[in-house]
Design a protein around this motif. Structure first.
Motif, PDB file in Angstrom:
ATOM      1  N   GLN A  27       0.827  -1.209   0.000  1.00  0.00           N
ATOM      2  CA  GLN A  27       0.000   0.000   0.000  1.00  0.00           C
ATOM      3  C   GLN A  27       0.863   1.262   0.000  1.00  0.00           C
ATOM      4  N   ILE A  60       0.285   1.626  -3.993  1.00  0.00           N
ATOM      5  CA  ILE A  60      -1.084   2.144  -4.079  1.00  0.00           C
ATOM      6  C   ILE A  60      -1.158   3.622  -3.684  1.00  0.00           C
ATOM      7  N   LEU A 108      -4.097  -3.221  -6.401  1.00  0.00           N
ATOM      8  CA  LEU A 108      -5.409  -2.763  -5.935  1.00  0.00           C
ATOM      9  C   LEU A 108      -6.385  -3.921  -5.797  1.00  0.00           C
ATOM     10  N   LEU A 109      -6.414  -4.799  -6.780  1.00  0.00           N
ATOM     11  CA  LEU A 109      -7.406  -5.876  -6.802  1.00  0.00           C
ATOM     12  C   LEU A 109      -7.100  -6.979  -5.797  1.00  0.00           C
ATOM     13  N   GLU A 138      -5.813  -4.265  -1.729  1.00  0.00           N
ATOM     14  CA  GLU A 138      -6.582  -3.166  -1.149  1.00  0.00           C
ATOM     15  C   GLU A 138      -7.976  -3.644  -0.725  1.00  0.00           C
ATOM     16  N   LYS A 170     -10.134   1.288  -3.516  1.00  0.00           N
ATOM     17  CA  LYS A 170      -9.990   0.389  -4.660  1.00  0.00           C
ATOM     18  C   LYS A 170     -10.715   0.959  -5.877  1.00  0.00           C
TER      19      LYS A 170
END
Length: 637
Positions: free
Chosen positions: A208, A212, A249-250, A253, A259
């Protein structure tokens, strides 16, 4: 000025601007699906993953059955792997010596070791490789950065090579590692939690923080293409990095709003890449970059399609199919020779599994049959790489590829009218030439150059590019000989070679399919100081003979023209012909017009040497007279 005239002028100026940048506002993703639409179809958690859980042993045994032995052998070799430390001086080497390899090599070896352990544990499922996987996870989360020394300066305020504290950026390597570690998190979180929940918690936190959050908080990473500058390229980095961010993300998160926002942002960014690519689908960067450009676009679109239950799927769009089929069209044959303009290598062909999947998605028999043809020539066992997603998809592709009849595309020519690439096939001849402009992605100053193969063997060549170093992507790029027009099959005009920049481009580019004739005016590729007004070069293929003709006009020339040809094999020079490829072919020229000289170019760079051997050769024809206009002709037979 009348209003109607003004409107016409505005339309004309808009058309000229569009053609100069070749960007299209297709917006096939975010332009067709808004964020609310995405929210309705985005699958909850990881229900979209088309693979069994790690605990479903019977399913994995079946999937790995054709290759289990080699996968476990590689995993066993990695059980004692010693994780290599990347030192501060390894990062500093890029500033001090220009070397990228000193830090890239050990980092990539660490990643490959972790990939081998990942697949071995998935294949066997007994926990044998788990501790070493945990060691790898711990190692990567202790690193200061996942980015490469050559990439860090562009994204940091310091503009220096050493990673700045609390600054994480997404480059190709950081993205690949984030994607790989996300798959490890998805499959092995339950097993790691049994050892100690801190491992997966730490891993999630780092994915993250390093991937992300920087992606969501920044719009200034150039590859995102949200803050495009004039003449800025949108190249393979865009789909490649966006694919990696989408994976994180998939898989990792768990905040639905984060997301959703992240996934939609990747859609807006990837639209920029699709808009940039010309609708003919040709890859400016050449076949060896296809897997990172169009191939990564496939990976991204496939992942997005899976995650939205096939509701956001644009594989039926012509530009997407064209981008895929380029790789099959660019294949020459023999020792996997390919058309290699720009920085691409002359050897390659591509990944059969990836090409097959792409072909299946866009319903292209040419791609699927070409993939089967490559598979017969290559070792198609599971690849050990940072790209876990492709490895997982390979497992699903193996049986389909094995059942496909192999063949090569049979069309006699392929004309990419917008990119201005031409491929001609006649008998045992494969000829390719290009127009374009001198600011294409991974550009060489090479407008009007060509390559010529017979019996799937190189005669007239494009050298390609050497090992990347600090000069390669700097303002000193065109000091490198492989980037210069004088080391392509092109003229030096009035002592000047071609120049870099978007304004240096081909004029009056035409392809006559009926007569196998390609012509263009290359004068626009040369600086004003050359004095060249027109230099119309034409190539015509006549019964497997190639006629090269230059018709030119130069204003007040002071130096003789020099016509260069780059050759794969050592030529022999006679009075009015050049013997090529050990007497198999010859190049005819007018000895009254030219003095000819042969230069041996030693290939001491490993990247070039692996393709061409110890040397390649340049033959230069220097005009005996300085003339302001005339016609030159060469015949290859």
């Amino acid at each position: 000025m009348k209003r109607t005239h003004l409107i016409v002028l505005v339309i004309l100026l808009h058309s000229l601007l569009w053609s100069s940048t070749h960007a299209q506002s297709l917006n096939l993703l975010a332009g067709r699906f808004d964020q609310a639409s995405l929210q309705r179809v985005l699958q909850p958690e990881q229900q979209w993953v088309p693979l069994p859980l790690a605990s479903d042993r019977s399913a994995w045994v079946k999937l790995f059955a054709p290759i289990a032995g080699s996968v476990l052998e590689e995993g066993n070799q990695a059980l004692d792997y010693q994780w290599q430390v990347i030192k501060a001086t390894d990062y500093l080497a890029y500033e001090r010596t220009g070397s990228r390899v000193i830090m890239e090599k050990p980092l990539n070896e660490n990643a490959i070791a972790l990939s081998r352990l990942f697949f071995a544990e998935l294949a066997e499922g007994k926990g044998k490789y788990l501790d070493q996987i945990i060691n790898g996870v711990w190692y990567f989360t202790e690193m200061s950065t996942w980015s490469l020394s050559a990439h860090v300066p562009a994204f940091q305020s310091s503009k220096r090579t050493l990673p700045q504290a609390d600054t994480h950026v997404v480059d190709l390597m950081a993205g690949d590692l984030g994607s790989m570690l996300s798959w490890i998190y998805y499959f092995y979180k339950p097993a790691m939690d049994q050892v100690n929940p801190e491992i997966s918690a730490r891993l999630k936190k780092h994915i993250q923080e390093r991937i992300i959050q920087p992606y969501l908080s920044r719009n200034d990473m150039w590859w995102q293409a949200f803050e495009l500058k004039p003449e800025q390229l949108v190249n393979n980095w865009n789909p490649w990095c966006n694919f990696n961010v989408l994976t994180c993300l998939l898989l990792v998160e768990d905040n639905p709003e984060t997301k959703l926002a992240g996934v939609y942002k990747t859609m807006r960014s990837v639209d920029k890449f699709i808009n940039y690519v010309k609708s003919d689908g040709a890859c400016e960067e050449g076949p060896s970059y296809w897997g990172h450009a169009a191939g990564k676009l496939y990976d991204y679109l496939q992942l997005l399609s899976l995650a939205t239950d096939r509701q956001i799927d644009i594989f039926n769009q012509p530009i997407v199919r064209n981008m895929g089929e380029y790789i099959a069209q660019s294949y020459i044959g023999g020792d996997n020779w390919v058309v290699n303009f720009a920085d691409a290598s002359a050897k390659g062909g591509g990944d059969p599994y990836l090409i097959f999947r792409y072909g299946e998605a866009v319903q292209s028999p040419d791609m699927m049959q070409f993939a089967a043809y490559l598979a017969e020539k290559k070792n198609t066992s599971l690849k050990s790489s940072r790209d876990i997603f492709r490895g997982l998809e390979d497992l699903l592709t193996i049986p389909k590829l094995a059942a496909t009849v192999p063949s090569l595309p049979s069309n006699p020519h392929k004309w990419y009218a917008e990119t201005q690439f031409l491929y001609l096939k006649q008998g045992d001849v494969f000829f390719a030439a290009k127009g374009g402009y001198n600011n294409e992605s991974h550009n060489h100053n090479d407008i009007g150059t060509f390559i010529f193969y017979r019996n799937q063997q190189p005669i007239f060549i494009d050298a390609g590019v050497g090992t990347y170093n600090k000069k390669t992507f700097s303002n000193e790029r065109y000091d490198i000989w492989t980037m210069q027009s004088g080391y392509h099959n092109l003229p030096t005009i009035n002592g000047r070679d071609q120049q870099f920049g978007s304004k240096y481009r081909a004029r009056e580019v035409k392809f006559d399919a009926k007569n196998n004739r390609f012509e263009l005016d290359i004068a626009g590729a040369y600086p004003e100081s050359s004095g060249v007004k027109t230099w119309k070069r034409s190539y015509q293929l006549e019964q497997e003979e190639l006629v090269i003709r230059d018709i030119f006009a130069i204003d007040r020339p002071t130096k003789p023209a020099v016509i260069h040809f780059l050759l794969a094999e050592k030529p022999q020079l006679t009075k009015d012909e050049v013997i090529l490829n050990h007497g198999q072919y010859k190049l005819l020229f007018d000895a009254k017009l030219f003095d000819a000289a042969i230069e041996e170019i030693e290939q001491d760079d490993p990247r070039l040497g692996n393709v061409w051997g110890k040397a390649i050769y340049r033959i230069s024809f220097t005009a005996k007279k300085i003339v302001h206009k005339g016609t030159y002709q060469f015949i290859v037979k």
